[in-house]
Design a protein around this motif. Structure first.
Motif, PDB file in Angstrom:
ATOM      1  N   ARG A  77       0.836  -1.205   0.000  1.00  0.00           N
ATOM      2  CA  ARG A  77       0.000   0.000   0.000  1.00  0.00           C
ATOM      3  C   ARG A  77       0.878   1.266   0.000  1.00  0.00           C
ATOM      4  O   ARG A  77       0.634   2.196  -0.755  1.00  0.00           O
ATOM      5  CB  ARG A  77      -0.915   0.000   1.232  1.00  0.00           C
ATOM      6  N   ALA A  78       1.899   1.261   0.821  1.00  0.00           N
ATOM      7  CA  ALA A  78       2.768   2.431   0.916  1.00  0.00           C
ATOM      8  C   ALA A  78       3.552   2.678  -0.367  1.00  0.00           C
ATOM      9  O   ALA A  78       3.939   3.814  -0.657  1.00  0.00           O
ATOM     10  CB  ALA A  78       3.729   2.274   2.095  1.00  0.00           C
ATOM     11  N   SER A  79       3.792   1.604  -1.142  1.00  0.00           N
ATOM     12  CA  SER A  79       4.557   1.757  -2.380  1.00  0.00           C
ATOM     13  C   SER A  79       3.669   2.017  -3.594  1.00  0.00           C
ATOM     14  O   SER A  79       4.157   2.007  -4.724  1.00  0.00           O
ATOM     15  CB  SER A  79       5.425   0.519  -2.616  1.00  0.00           C
ATOM     16  N   GLY A  80       2.361   2.216  -3.353  1.00  0.00           N
ATOM     17  CA  GLY A  80       1.514   2.678  -4.443  1.00  0.00           C
ATOM     18  C   GLY A  80       0.351   1.806  -4.844  1.00  0.00           C
ATOM     19  O   GLY A  80      -0.515   2.250  -5.609  1.00  0.00           O
ATOM     20  N   ALA A  81       0.273   0.582  -4.358  1.00  0.00           N
ATOM     21  CA  ALA A  81      -0.851  -0.288  -4.712  1.00  0.00           C
ATOM     22  C   ALA A  81      -2.091   0.152  -3.936  1.00  0.00           C
ATOM     23  O   ALA A  81      -2.064   0.247  -2.702  1.00  0.00           O
ATOM     24  CB  ALA A  81      -0.526  -1.742  -4.396  1.00  0.00           C
ATOM     25  N   GLU A  82      -3.172   0.446  -4.633  1.00  0.00           N
ATOM     26  CA  GLU A  82      -4.392   0.901  -3.957  1.00  0.00           C
ATOM     27  C   GLU A  82      -5.171  -0.260  -3.356  1.00  0.00           C
ATOM     28  O   GLU A  82      -5.875  -0.079  -2.349  1.00  0.00           O
ATOM     29  CB  GLU A  82      -5.266   1.683  -4.929  1.00  0.00           C
ATOM     30  N   LYS A  83      -5.079  -1.433  -3.978  1.00  0.00           N
ATOM     31  CA  LYS A  83      -5.821  -2.608  -3.499  1.00  0.00           C
ATOM     32  C   LYS A  83      -4.858  -3.790  -3.368  1.00  0.00           C
ATOM     33  O   LYS A  83      -4.224  -4.179  -4.353  1.00  0.00           O
ATOM     34  CB  LYS A  83      -6.947  -2.967  -4.469  1.00  0.00           C
ATOM     35  N   VAL A  84      -4.764  -4.331  -2.176  1.00  0.00           N
ATOM     36  CA  VAL A  84      -3.867  -5.452  -1.906  1.00  0.00           C
ATOM     37  C   VAL A  84      -4.684  -6.599  -1.306  1.00  0.00           C
ATOM     38  O   VAL A  84      -5.523  -6.368  -0.417  1.00  0.00           O
ATOM     39  CB  VAL A  84      -2.740  -5.060  -0.937  1.00  0.00           C
ATOM     40  N   ALA A  85      -4.441  -7.796  -1.769  1.00  0.00           N
ATOM     41  CA  ALA A  85      -5.133  -8.973  -1.233  1.00  0.00           C
ATOM     42  C   ALA A  85      -4.154  -9.864  -0.483  1.00  0.00           C
ATOM     43  O   ALA A  85      -3.001 -10.013  -0.890  1.00  0.00           O
ATOM     44  CB  ALA A  85      -5.799  -9.760  -2.354  1.00  0.00           C
ATOM     45  N   ILE A  86      -4.627 -10.434   0.608  1.00  0.00           N
ATOM     46  CA  ILE A  86      -3.890 -11.466   1.337  1.00  0.00           C
ATOM     47  C   ILE A  86      -4.690 -12.751   1.248  1.00  0.00           C
ATOM     48  O   ILE A  86      -5.850 -12.800   1.677  1.00  0.00           O
ATOM     49  CB  ILE A  86      -3.673 -11.084   2.809  1.00  0.00           C
ATOM     50  N   LEU A  87      -4.092 -13.783   0.682  1.00  0.00           N
ATOM     51  CA  LEU A  87      -4.719 -15.096   0.558  1.00  0.00           C
ATOM     52  C   LEU A  87      -4.006 -16.054   1.498  1.00  0.00           C
ATOM     53  O   LEU A  87      -2.825 -16.341   1.322  1.00  0.00           O
ATOM     54  CB  LEU A  87      -4.634 -15.585  -0.888  1.00  0.00           C
ATOM     55  N   ASP A  88      -4.711 -16.547   2.493  1.00  0.00           N
ATOM     56  CA  ASP A  88      -4.132 -17.387   3.530  1.00  0.00           C
ATOM     57  C   ASP A  88      -4.603 -18.821   3.314  1.00  0.00           C
ATOM     58  O   ASP A  88      -5.767 -19.147   3.543  1.00  0.00           O
ATOM     59  CB  ASP A  88      -4.576 -16.874   4.904  1.00  0.00           C
TER      60      ASP A  88
END
Length: 343
Positions: free
Chosen positions: A183-194
């Motif tokens: 997010r801090a490096s520019g991605a507006e949407k990040v997903a975590i798949l566990d």
């Protein structure tokens, strides 16, 4: 695929875990990593490098400052109080007790910051936890700089750690730190798949009210599996985070075809949302012979799972989590990575 690994994980090796009413050698032990490394080398995946020094700013941005101070100083406090063994929580705040007052006594302080007493701490735990999150951070930077994927061979694992509690063998939530760094490096949407067998309760708690990070977890139903008190399907987020928390609890004996349906559904929702980067909490304890799990995946199933994840074509960081059938943990982990690369 570039692989990040640090020898300092060996500094964390508690000699006891409370399991089934007796003390046993912890299921989460250094040899798990050795099996993964050996398999990586067998399969000629040898782009292995050490992490850059840990950057505490992303960690401090996500976690409680008092908790981080506790992790750093707990061993010295424990020994100064005359405790002779490893740090194991013996007293924890329960219903009706104060959750807002931190004891001065180290015994009470340990219980305040711990949510699962199977997890012991030793003199080297803090250093090992820092090396683990450093590996995850280095993998994230590689992907943010243009690599399509990277694998952080993290130990200790992270997905059970919350902003202010450790447990489930986890102290700092590596996957959560990576997501926040994306997010801090520019991605507006990040997903975590566990895909670890156990619900990623720490990751859920950290992002439960956020709409910029989608969390999806495939895990044993909490009625029957640790962490027991979180991971139900109706936990979908709160406030701005409503709808961005996806839980797929499944019962004992779940075979791959059922597990795969949950995986496909989570992938479809992450893709439809428009995620720009993916963090995979890579646990392989859904394996049929894992000693503390109850799914029935075969080793080949992990290859297929990796392939399905790879078809998303997202910049991806894998963070190692669980997997305790040690002689198979290397095979199953590398199968996911190879499937991903073959997609």
């Amino acid at each position: 695929m570039k692989i990040i690994y640090c020898e300092d994980h060996r500094l964390h090796f508690p000699q006891a875990e409370l399991s089934g009413g007796q003390f046993v050698t912890p299921f989460e032990r250094p040899s798990r990593v050795e099996y993964v490394l050996n398999r990586l080398k067998e399969r000629k995946l040898t782009q292995i490098s050490a992490p850059d020094p840990v950057d505490m700013k992303p960690v401090q941005a996500l976690l409680d400052p008092g908790y981080l101070i506790f992790l750093e100083t707990a061993w010295d406090e424990w020994k100064a109080a005359g405790m002779e063994g490893e740090i194991i929580a013996a007293n924890v705040p329960a219903r009706g007790m104060h959750m807002d007052r931190i004891p001065d006594n180290i015994d009470g302080k340990v219980g305040y910051y711990c949510h699962a007493s199977e997890t012991a701490m030793t003199q080297g735990t803090w250093a090992a936890a820092l090396s683990s999150v450093a590996s995850a951070q280095t993998a994230q930077r590689l992907v943010a700089d243009g690599a399509d994927s990277a694998f952080a061979l993290c130990r200790p694992p992270g997905h059970h750690a919350t902003a202010d509690q450790y447990g489930g063998y986890c102290f700092i939530n590596n996957a959560a730190v990576v997501a926040d760094m994306f997010r801090a490096s520019g991605a507006e949407k990040v997903a975590i798949l566990d895909i670890d067998f156990h619900h990623g309760n720490g990751t859920q708690a950290l992002f439960y009210d956020r709409s910029d990070v989608m969390f999806a977890s495939l895990h044993g139903a909490p009625q029957d599996a640790y962490p027991y008190y979180l991971g139900y399907a109706d936990e979908t987020g709160v406030g701005a985070g409503e709808g961005f928390n996806l839980n797929y609890p499944m019962p004992p004996g779940t075979p791959y075809d059922v597990w795969r349906e949950a995986l496909d559904d989570s992938i479809a929702k992450i893709s439809a949302w428009g995620a720009e980067a993916l963090v995979v909490s890579l646990g392989v304890d859904a394996y049929k012979e894992d000693p503390i799990s109850f799914f029935k995946l075969e080793s080949d199933d992990f290859t297929d799972a990796g392939r399905r994840i790879g078809r998303m074509k997202l910049p991806t960081v894998f963070c190692m989590e669980g997997g305790y059938a040690v002689e198979a943990v290397g095979i199953n982990t590398v199968n996911v990575l190879e499937g991903f690369k073959d997609a």
